[in-house]
Motif scaffolding. Structure first.
Motif, PDB file in Angstrom:
ATOM      1  N   ASP A   1       0.119  -1.477   0.231  1.00 13.24           N
ATOM      2  CA  ASP A   1       0.292   0.402  -0.067  1.00 13.24           C
ATOM      3  C   ASP A   1       1.034   1.175   0.280  1.00 13.24           C
ATOM      4  OD1 ASP A   1      -2.696  -2.086   0.539  1.00 13.24           O
ATOM      5  OD2 ASP A   1      -2.297  -1.458   2.441  1.00 13.24           O
TER       6      ASP A   1
ATOM      7  N   LEU B   1       3.599   4.613  -2.408  1.00 14.77           N
ATOM      8  CA  LEU B   1       3.093   6.100  -2.313  1.00 14.77           C
ATOM      9  C   LEU B   1       3.744   6.775  -3.791  1.00 14.77           C
ATOM     10  CD1 LEU B   1       0.801   7.409  -0.764  1.00 14.77           C
ATOM     11  CD2 LEU B   1       2.270   9.362  -0.777  1.00 14.77           C
TER      12      LEU B   1
ATOM     13  N   TRP C   1       1.454   7.448  -6.793  1.00 13.23           N
ATOM     14  CA  TRP C   1       1.090   9.145  -7.654  1.00 13.23           C
ATOM     15  C   TRP C   1       1.850   9.292  -8.507  1.00 13.23           C
ATOM     16  CZ3 TRP C   1      -3.707  11.488  -5.550  1.00 13.23           C
ATOM     17  CH2 TRP C   1      -4.251  10.477  -4.254  1.00 13.23           C
TER      18      TRP C   1
ATOM     19  N   THR D   1     -13.362   4.945  -1.368  1.00 12.96           N
ATOM     20  CA  THR D   1     -12.390   4.345  -3.007  1.00 12.96           C
ATOM     21  C   THR D   1     -12.809   5.984  -3.554  1.00 12.96           C
ATOM     22  OG1 THR D   1     -14.806   3.849  -3.903  1.00 12.96           O
ATOM     23  CG2 THR D   1     -12.990   1.784  -2.867  1.00 12.96           C
TER      24      THR D   1
ATOM     25  N   ILE E   1      -8.906   3.674  -6.222  1.00  8.99           N
ATOM     26  CA  ILE E   1      -8.347   3.555  -5.306  1.00  8.99           C
ATOM     27  C   ILE E   1      -8.655   3.345  -4.125  1.00  8.99           C
ATOM     28  CG2 ILE E   1      -5.996   4.330  -3.745  1.00  8.99           C
ATOM     29  CD1 ILE E   1      -5.219   3.391  -6.697  1.00  8.99           C
ATOM     30  N   GLU E   2      -8.962   2.299  -3.236  1.00  6.68           N
ATOM     31  CA  GLU E   2      -9.066   2.264  -1.996  1.00  6.68           C
ATOM     32  C   GLU E   2      -7.861   2.758  -0.485  1.00  6.68           C
ATOM     33  OE1 GLU E   2     -10.818  -2.004   0.076  1.00  6.68           O
ATOM     34  OE2 GLU E   2      -8.748  -1.644  -0.107  1.00  6.68           O
ATOM     35  N   ARG E   3      -8.830   4.061  -0.095  1.00  5.49           N
ATOM     36  CA  ARG E   3      -8.430   4.902   1.202  1.00  5.49           C
ATOM     37  C   ARG E   3      -9.300   4.215   2.523  1.00  5.49           C
ATOM     38  NH1 ARG E   3      -9.735  10.760   0.242  1.00  5.49           N
ATOM     39  NH2 ARG E   3     -11.652  10.361  -0.038  1.00  5.49           N
TER      40      ARG E   3
ATOM     41  N   SER F   1      -3.511   5.034   4.359  1.00  5.87           N
ATOM     42  CA  SER F   1      -3.247   4.103   3.342  1.00  5.87           C
ATOM     43  C   SER F   1      -3.658   4.055   2.204  1.00  5.87           C
ATOM     44  CB  SER F   1      -3.199   2.785   4.056  1.00  5.87           C
ATOM     45  OG  SER F   1      -4.156   1.921   4.156  1.00  5.87           O
ATOM     46  N   PHE F   2      -3.255   3.315   0.573  1.00  2.00           N
ATOM     47  CA  PHE F   2      -4.165   3.193  -0.266  1.00  2.00           C
ATOM     48  C   PHE F   2      -4.137   2.394  -1.131  1.00  2.00           C
ATOM     49  CE2 PHE F   2      -2.810   8.306   0.584  1.00  2.00           C
ATOM     50  CZ  PHE F   2      -4.143   9.038   0.198  1.00  2.00           C
TER      51      PHE F   2
ATOM     52  N   ASP G   1      -4.551  -0.041  -4.742  1.00  4.42           N
ATOM     53  CA  ASP G   1      -4.808  -0.172  -5.916  1.00  4.42           C
ATOM     54  C   ASP G   1      -5.383  -1.299  -6.180  1.00  4.42           C
ATOM     55  OD1 ASP G   1      -5.564  -0.162  -8.864  1.00  4.42           O
ATOM     56  OD2 ASP G   1      -3.371  -0.199  -9.481  1.00  4.42           O
TER      57      ASP G   1
END
Length: 490
Positions: free
Chosen positions: A92, A110, A114, A161, A170-172, A189-190, A192
């Motif tokens: 993540d 990250l 990004w 998301t 992306i899930e946050r 946390s992010f 994919d």
């Protein structure tokens, strides 16, 4: 007096003679001063000894504290190294914020997620980093609103998301970071989840396709059952027609012959009647006249002719019903044929006449239409469903009206059935073609009629349109292409 001073004075006096009186006093005062100075020195020495002892003890404590601090720093360094390794090894993307919501740390994942450029990373400034994040999402306002909300509500959790501009999903996930009773920041946390979303969507599409396939299989099964029923009816109709046509044939033949014989007998009796004046006065004539009067001869001759005519019409009606059964089922036609729809409607009306005649008047407003390439028996089944449903919609409360209209537009032919029944509520209009959906009482309907009709019309590349108003009635319009564009072999 101090001993050293006393020796020096004694050595001087041996050399100079007796000491002056004033000098003795001075020397006494000096001696007292020396003794006082010795006492102070002793006190200072004792104080220095105490201070030296305290400093030694304090130095020992400081050395111990320093050793403990160095050990703690070593442990902290190991912990930070472990945390750093953990942050970098996770799949993540991790973003750490302080309690003011400013970025304080993030991991390499990250940066990759990004697509952070080197020039943004080089200076590690909060504003450019945030600006870059906002430039990567499809809805930057919502993203920033969520970030501000989390900063203003340190106790809140977050799980949602959002979409990247490149199409990724992306899930946050975020939890507050407590230190004792205080929150010192937040870690976000992010992850994919694009592949997972795509798999879920593919699975959902597959489920929907399976549902559609199951529905089609059910419809096909129902149509097959109905087709088997129609085939059975057709075979029964063919058998009935065969069994009835034979006796009806010779009855009709004999009946026609009987009519001819009766007419010949009437001509003979007419000739006898013309001879009556020649038999005047004869008792036989009186007997004949008495018999004619008793039999009501003139009425008898007229009624015999009427009975023969009505019986002939009845035989013709039976023959027509048998022919309508054959036309309705088309047992001898299992392929696509060019058919006159008006003839099919009329045959179907004769079949369901007993269902309709007690509660509805049928009005036919036929237009000019071409022959249609179709499976006639299946279309007749649709016509029957439309007529029976119209009759049921009118009910037994009064006498209604069923209007059948036909027409043609371009390459399409349409058949319209309008009733003056109770109508269909709007909430049911979208469901009337669903298999097994019915509003009729138990035992009055299976809910398959309209569903099968829809499938048959769809099979003919046509469509069914419905208009209904509660309390006024319903109109079903069938639209069919005149030609199916099938090979001539069909």
């Amino acid at each position: 007096m101090h001993r050293l001073l006393q020796r020096q004075i004694s050595r001087f006096l041996n050399d100079q003679g007796a000491m002056p009186e004033g000098l003795s006093e001075f020397l006494a005062a000096v001696g007292d001063a020396y003794e006082s100075a010795d006492a102070d020195r002793l006190l200072i020495e004792r104080s220095l000894d105490l201070m030296s002892k305290e400093l030694t003890e304090r130095n020992a404590e400081l050395r111990k504290e320093l050793a403990e601090r160095r050990h703690a720093e070593a442990q902290l360094e190991k912990l930070l190294s472990l945390l750093g390794t953990t942050l970098e090894s996770t799949a993540d993307g991790i973003l750490a914020l302080d309690k003011e919501g400013r970025i304080v740390r993030f991991n390499q994942r990250l940066v990759e997620m990004w697509h952070m450029p080197d020039e943004t990373l080089a200076f590690w400034r909060h504003a450019p980093l945030v600006q870059h994040l906002l430039g990567q999402v499809t809805n930057p306002d919502a993203f920033m609103e969520n970030l501000n909300y989390l900063c203003l509500h340190p106790e809140a959790e977050c799980y949602d998301t959002f979409d990247y501009i490149d199409g990724r999903v992306i899930e946050r996930y975020s939890l507050p970071q407590p230190l004792g009773v205080d929150n010192v920041g937040r870690v976000i946390s992010f992850r994919d989840i694009t592949a997972r979303k795509q798999a879920e969507e593919a699975l959902q599409r597959e489920k929907e396709e399976q549902k559609a396939l199951i529905k089609k299989l059910e419809e096909a099964h129902n149509q097959l059952l109905q087709s088997e029923k129609m085939a059975s009816i057709g075979q029964l109709a063919a058998g009935v027609a065969h069994e009835i046509n034979n006796p009806i044939g010779y009855i009709n033949s004999n009946f026609n012959t009987l009519g001819e014989y009766v007419e010949k007998l009437f001509r003979v009796t007419d000739a006898y009647e013309r001879t009556e004046p020649a038999l005047a006065g004869e008792s036989l004539l009186d007997e004949v006249r008495s018999l004619k009067q008793e039999a009501d001869w003139e009425y008898l001759k007229q009624d015999i002719r009427e009975l023969l005519r009505e019986s002939g019409e009845g035989i013709g009606r039976v023959k027509q019903i048998v022919q309508d059964l054959k036309d309705f089922s088309h047992v001898d036609q299992v392929e696509w044929q060019w058919v006159d729809l008006h003839k099919g409607i009329d045959s179907t009306l004769n079949i369901v006449n007993n269902e309709i005649k007690y509660n509805a008047e049928v009005i036919k407003e036929y237009g000019v239409i071409p022959q249609v390439e179709c499976l006639a028996s299946q279309l007749n089944q649709v016509f029957m469903n439309m007529l029976v449903n119209a009759s049921h919609a009118i009910g037994d409360g009064g006498r209604g009206r069923i209007t059948i209209r036909t027409g043609a537009e371009d390459e399409m032919v349409w058949v319209e059935f309008t009733d003056t029944g109770k109508g269909i509520p709007p909430e049911n209009l979208k469901r009337i073609f669903d298999p097994f959906f019915t509003t009729k009482p138990v035992g009055k309907g299976t809910g398959l009629g309209l569903s099968l009709s829809y499938g048959i019309i769809e099979k003919h590349q046509g469509r069914i349109e419905v208009e209904s108003e509660v309390g006024k009635g319903t109109t079903f319009r069938l639209r069919l292409p005149a030609s199916q564009g099938l090979p001539e072999t069909l």
